[in-house]
Design a protein around this motif. Structure first.
Motif: not given
Lengths: 330, 306
Positions: B59-66, B69-72, B78-80
């Motif tokens: 999850w952390l890795v996934y959020l790190s590409v968003g 700062k509020d993407d979480y 995020i994926a797009s």
């Protein structure tokens, strides 16, 4: 000179000579041992012993960041705190706010420690038993399950903080299942649950790996013999596995209790400066000393001394109990 | 487990056979094998447990590409728009490399001091029974139980008098209060596994106790020393309380403190925090996996046979 290697068992005693003679003898006989332990003794004396004495002295004063010695720019201001005797302890233990400040945290710390260690141990043992079987993918599972231990705690706690946030993934998941979505990081009860949850997640791998090591050291022929005699799985677990794990268990439980009781990073990082109710004694003491203005050094040090006293009592009882049952191999 | 019902006589050749060797017509399960149902349950539980273990990191890795700062809060988006911008920003515009330098200086310093001081003492308490042995072991055990709250206040006071607050030396010293006793304990456990006969042989051949230690035992104890070193390094690397208190200048932050600096009350930059966390976690985790086998053996040897 005697042989350097003393067998631990060889402790035959001769009649004791006079004190000076004994000192000389023991110096001649053990000087290399003392030379070898000297570095650690010095380090412990300087880095642990002296601060401890100093800390104890602080607890007898009313030191805080306003009256301690400090340097502002080029001006040096001398300490002006005063000796107040045992007032700090009295205040903490039975002062007017003692329940809110000390006892409520004390109770929560005990609950926290017990809950976490029970969860660590039971989940760890369950996983270790599963991993101890012959099966495909054992190494893979093992590597996956160590992951929480491998990644530094200060990193994973932030991952949990994001996940537990009000609209984080956990609440979204709960919401999509039409379950209530507690505010994990704001509501006192759920803060405590969240702390236990995160600590469990972080602590299980160590237990699992240690117990797995213990399981693997149990002689397989014992199980064969038991099966020959028609013992059921439960009987084998009860009479071979558990006794075989005793020395590992008692060691990891002792370590687990100490570590959990003293767990700083998880609570400190999970809640930041919020959540007064979820603070255990260690983080609470830190907060008194460093997380508020003015910093209350004396109270913080008093908490430290009380904590140390609690742990010393606990450790010595546990240690003695283990020694009596010959369970701990230290 | 409860599903192991039938047993064959354990012939050595059979036991070394692969667990799922072609089944005989009348299926006979060997030791430690399970029925298919039992196996499925085991895999199910372990699979779920692995997922739980893995998920926060993924999850952390996934959020790190968003990018935001509020993407979480709305991770679906995020994926797009995944991007590595956070990583670029962290590497270029934050104190990342300063923090890395501090962390390495402090961790390596702590490791060096810890191992150096602990080795001889570990040997002495493993081999010799001298007056004062018991109190020493007791102190070593107790020091591991020290809550940081006991030392942190007086240490802070002493260090500010000595001008050691906000210095690497200071943080190394304060880390040593926990590392040195632990390493000693760990090394004792390892030295205990080295046969006493080696020492005796060395002594008979005319080596002094120090010679025996230095020439015979130390080379044999390399794996134990390595474990103590790994452990010290990892512990010092992840230390939060002392580092947060003693390091004030943000160019001297260790990672554990630097990471906190992304999250202030008003402006939490979760995306940058996540990217930094991933950058920190990757090398440490890789390192950990490389050494984990030894680490585990060392820790349990120290803990159980010690």
């Amino acid at each position: 000179m005697t042989l350097a290697v003393d067998r631990p068992a060889a402790t035959s005693r001769e009649p004791r000579p006079g004190p000076i003679r004994r000192l000389k003898d023991s110096y001649r006989k053990y000087w290399y041992a003392y030379a070898m332990i000297a570095p650690v003794v010095v380090v412990l004396g300087v880095l642990v012993g002296y601060p401890l004495v100093r800390g104890f002295y602080l607890t007898l004063t009313d030191a805080n960041s306003l009256n301690s010695a400090r340097t502002i720019g080029v001006n040096h201001i001398d300490a002006t705190y005063q000796f107040v005797g045992l007032d700090n302890y009295a205040d903490i233990l039975w002062g007017p706010a003692s329940y809110d400040r000390f006892w409520s945290h004390f109770i929560w710390t005990v609950v926290w420690t017990a809950a976490c260690v029970v969860l660590h141990y039971s989940i760890g043992l369950g996983l270790a038993l599963l991993l101890n079987q012959k099966m495909r993918g054992r190494t893979f599972y093992r590597l996956m399950l160590i992951l929480p231990w491998a990644v530094p705690t200060f990193v994973t706690v932030f991952a949990w903080r994001i996940m537990l946030a009000d609209s984080g993934i956990i609440n979204s998941a709960l919401g999509s299942l039409h379950l209530p979505q507690p505010s994990w990081l704001e509501d006192p009860t759920f803060q405590r649950l969240a702390a236990i949850l995160v600590n469990t997640w972080c602590g299980v791998p160590f237990m699992m790996i240690s117990l797995l090591g213990g399981l693997q050291s149990i002689d397989a022929s014992l199980y064969e013999a038991a099966e020959m005699d028609g013992a059921t799985a439960w009987q084998r677990f009860r009479h071979i596995t558990l006794p075989g794990l005793r020395s590992v268990s008692s060691t990891v439980v002792l370590l687990g209790v100490i570590w959990t009781f003293n767990q700083f990073a998880i609570i400190f990082l999970l809640f930041g400066n919020t959540a007064p109710d979820a603070q255990i004694l260690v983080t609470w003491a830190y907060r008194l000393g460093f997380g508020q203005q003015p910093r209350d050094f004396a109270q913080s040090a008093s908490y430290g001394v009380l904590l140390l006293a609690i742990l010393t009592v606990f450790t010595s009882f546990y240690y003695r109990w283990l020694k009596r049952n010959e369970q701990l191999a230290v | 487990m409860s599903t192991t019902t039938s047993v064959t006589a354990p012939v050595p050749a059979q036991r070394s056979a692969a667990p799922d060797a072609p089944a005989a017509p009348r299926k006979v399960r060997r030791r430690g094998e399970q029925s298919p149902a039992g196996r499925a349950v085991t895999h199910g539980i372990l699979g779920v447990a692995s997922l739980i273990a893995l998920f926060p990191i993924v999850w952390l890795v996934y959020l790190s590409v968003g990018p935001d700062k509020d993407d979480y809060l709305h991770p679906g988006g995020i994926a797009s728009k995944a991007t590595l911008d956070n990583y670029a920003y962290v590497l270029q515009h934050t104190g990342f490399f300063d923090w890395m330098t501090s962390t390495l200086i402090v961790s390596l310093g702590t490791t060096l001091v810890g191992v150096m001081f602990a080795a001889t003492t570990g040997y002495a308490v493993s081999r010799m029974r001298f007056p004062g042995y018991k109190p020493l072991m007791w102190v070593l055990l107790l020091t591991q139980a020290f809550p940081i709250a006991v030392l942190i206040v007086p240490m802070y006071e002493i260090f500010s008098e000595l001008g050691l607050v906000d210095t690497y030396q200071g943080l190394v010293l304060v880390n040593c209060t926990t590392i040195v006793p632990y390493c000693t304990w760990l090394m004792k456990g390892y030295f205990d596994t080295v046969p006493m006969e080696i020492d005796e042989a060395g002594r008979i051949d005319g080596l002094s106790p120090f010679g025996t230690f230095y020439r015979l035992i130390l080379p044999l104890a390399k794996p134990g020393i390595a474990v103590a070193a790994f452990y010290s390094f990892i512990t010092a690397f992840a230390e939060v309380a002392f580092a947060s208190t003693f390091m004030l200048d943000d160019s001297k932050y260790t990672f554990a403190v630097g990471l906190q600096s992304f999250i202030s009350e008003h402006d939490a930059q979760w995306n940058l925090m996540a990217a930094t966390a991933v950058l920190i976690a990757i090398p440490v985790t890789a390192f950990f996996y490389l050494v984990q086998k030894h680490l585990v053996t060392g820790l349990t040897a120290g803990g159980t046979k010690g």
